[in-house]
Design a protein around this motif. Sequence first.
Motif, mmCIF file in Angstrom:
data_model
loop_
_atom_site.group_PDB
_atom_site.id
_atom_site.type_symbol
_atom_site.label_atom_id
_atom_site.label_comp_id
_atom_site.label_asym_id
_atom_site.label_seq_id
_atom_site.Cartn_x
_atom_site.Cartn_y
_atom_site.Cartn_z
ATOM 1 N N LYS A 43 15.028 49.740 69.083
ATOM 2 C CA LYS A 43 16.104 50.487 68.408
ATOM 3 C C LYS A 43 16.293 51.853 69.064
ATOM 4 O O LYS A 43 17.425 52.286 69.297
ATOM 5 C CB LYS A 43 15.788 50.681 66.924
ATOM 6 C CG LYS A 43 15.945 49.456 66.081
ATOM 7 C CD LYS A 43 15.601 49.803 64.636
ATOM 8 C CE LYS A 43 15.462 48.600 63.754
ATOM 9 N NZ LYS A 43 15.046 48.972 62.390
ATOM 10 N N ARG A 44 15.188 52.527 69.370
ATOM 11 C CA ARG A 44 15.282 53.847 70.025
ATOM 12 C C ARG A 44 15.906 53.730 71.419
ATOM 13 O O ARG A 44 16.705 54.566 71.812
ATOM 14 C CB ARG A 44 13.904 54.508 70.109
ATOM 15 C CG ARG A 44 13.551 55.210 68.805
ATOM 16 C CD ARG A 44 12.322 56.056 68.939
ATOM 17 N NE ARG A 44 11.179 55.204 68.603
ATOM 18 C CZ ARG A 44 9.993 55.284 69.160
ATOM 19 N NH1 ARG A 44 9.732 56.177 70.076
ATOM 20 N NH2 ARG A 44 9.027 54.475 68.790
ATOM 21 N N GLN A 47 19.566 53.207 71.058
ATOM 22 C CA GLN A 47 20.178 54.472 70.661
ATOM 23 C C GLN A 47 20.374 55.385 71.880
ATOM 24 O O GLN A 47 21.414 56.007 72.030
ATOM 25 C CB GLN A 47 19.281 55.154 69.633
ATOM 26 C CG GLN A 47 19.935 56.225 68.822
ATOM 27 C CD GLN A 47 19.034 56.658 67.659
ATOM 28 O OE1 GLN A 47 17.805 56.678 67.777
ATOM 29 N NE2 GLN A 47 19.644 57.003 66.541
ATOM 30 N N GLN A 48 19.402 55.417 72.780
ATOM 31 C CA GLN A 48 19.454 56.304 73.948
ATOM 32 C C GLN A 48 20.295 55.745 75.090
ATOM 33 O O GLN A 48 20.980 56.490 75.771
ATOM 34 C CB GLN A 48 18.037 56.565 74.473
ATOM 35 C CG GLN A 48 17.185 57.372 73.533
ATOM 36 C CD GLN A 48 15.726 57.426 73.977
ATOM 37 O OE1 GLN A 48 15.327 56.761 74.921
ATOM 38 N NE2 GLN A 48 14.927 58.202 73.273
ATOM 39 N N ASN A 50 22.253 52.583 74.952
ATOM 40 C CA ASN A 50 23.251 51.603 74.511
ATOM 41 C C ASN A 50 22.848 50.153 74.771
ATOM 42 O O ASN A 50 23.605 49.243 74.446
ATOM 43 C CB ASN A 50 24.638 51.863 75.105
ATOM 44 C CG ASN A 50 25.233 53.135 74.547
ATOM 45 O OD1 ASN A 50 25.035 53.476 73.388
ATOM 46 N ND2 ASN A 50 25.961 53.855 75.375
ATOM 47 N N LYS A 109 24.129 47.487 72.046
ATOM 48 C CA LYS A 109 24.330 48.180 70.779
ATOM 49 C C LYS A 109 25.444 47.493 69.996
ATOM 50 O O LYS A 109 26.517 47.250 70.529
ATOM 51 C CB LYS A 109 24.722 49.622 71.093
ATOM 52 C CG LYS A 109 24.748 50.564 69.941
ATOM 53 C CD LYS A 109 25.085 51.959 70.472
ATOM 54 C CE LYS A 109 24.801 53.018 69.450
ATOM 55 N NZ LYS A 109 25.083 54.345 69.992
ATOM 56 N N PHE A 113 25.587 49.618 64.611
ATOM 57 C CA PHE A 113 24.299 50.245 64.927
ATOM 58 C C PHE A 113 24.160 51.652 64.344
ATOM 59 O O PHE A 113 23.182 51.946 63.646
ATOM 60 C CB PHE A 113 24.076 50.289 66.447
ATOM 61 C CG PHE A 113 22.742 50.862 66.839
ATOM 62 C CD1 PHE A 113 21.629 50.040 66.938
ATOM 63 C CD2 PHE A 113 22.581 52.214 67.088
ATOM 64 C CE1 PHE A 113 20.390 50.557 67.277
ATOM 65 C CE2 PHE A 113 21.351 52.744 67.432
ATOM 66 C CZ PHE A 113 20.250 51.911 67.529
ATOM 67 N N ASP A 114 25.119 52.528 64.629
ATOM 68 C CA ASP A 114 25.003 53.928 64.194
ATOM 69 C C ASP A 114 24.957 54.045 62.674
ATOM 70 O O ASP A 114 24.170 54.823 62.128
ATOM 71 C CB ASP A 114 26.141 54.769 64.778
ATOM 72 C CG ASP A 114 26.028 54.890 66.298
ATOM 73 O OD1 ASP A 114 24.888 55.004 66.806
ATOM 74 O OD2 ASP A 114 27.069 54.872 66.972
ATOM 75 N N MET A 117 21.513 52.857 61.520
ATOM 76 C CA MET A 117 20.462 53.825 61.843
ATOM 77 C C MET A 117 20.511 55.017 60.895
ATOM 78 O O MET A 117 19.472 55.481 60.428
ATOM 79 C CB MET A 117 20.581 54.309 63.292
ATOM 80 C CG MET A 117 20.109 53.298 64.313
ATOM 81 S SD MET A 117 18.375 52.822 64.149
ATOM 82 C CE MET A 117 17.570 54.211 64.902
ATOM 83 N N SER A 118 21.719 55.512 60.584
ATOM 84 C CA SER A 118 21.810 56.664 59.671
ATOM 85 C C SER A 118 21.397 56.260 58.264
ATOM 86 O O SER A 118 20.801 57.044 57.541
ATOM 87 C CB SER A 118 23.203 57.275 59.691
ATOM 88 O OG SER A 118 24.162 56.346 59.247
#
Length: 136
Positions: A43-44, A47-48, A50, A109, A113-114, A117-118
């Motif tokens: 996941k990280r 996030q970094q 894509n 991604k 996703f965003d 994650m939030s």
Amino acid sequence: MSNMTVETVSKTDIVDNSADQHKNRIQVSNTKKPLFFYVNLAKRYIQQHNEVELSALGMAITTVVTISEILKNTGFATDKKVSTSTVGMKDETKGRMVQKARIEIVLGKSDKFDALMSANEKPAPEANGKKEESKK
């Protein structure tokens, strides 16, 4: 149907880790870390960068497939590419070359996703149902 490419290759390689370093590659072992360590790390990386590339040899292939399915089924990732191959490696105990199966799965991604994650980063509500009073 997704835009995933599936590639099966039968070849013999000598593994050279020094030339095979990618910023978003996770080489999975089924003995070193717990499953969700790899899920959270993936996941990280998504996030970094894509996308993330999950790679494994032999018996760790099932772990990579499981990680991939968890990320896809929870909505974090989509398939981009799956490739399989065989790799020639020297068996330390027998001192001869052996063929090992290898899989590489590239996940991208997802659109959600965003938001997911939030939602995961928000603190969990109190278990007893009371709101915590802010300290002034």
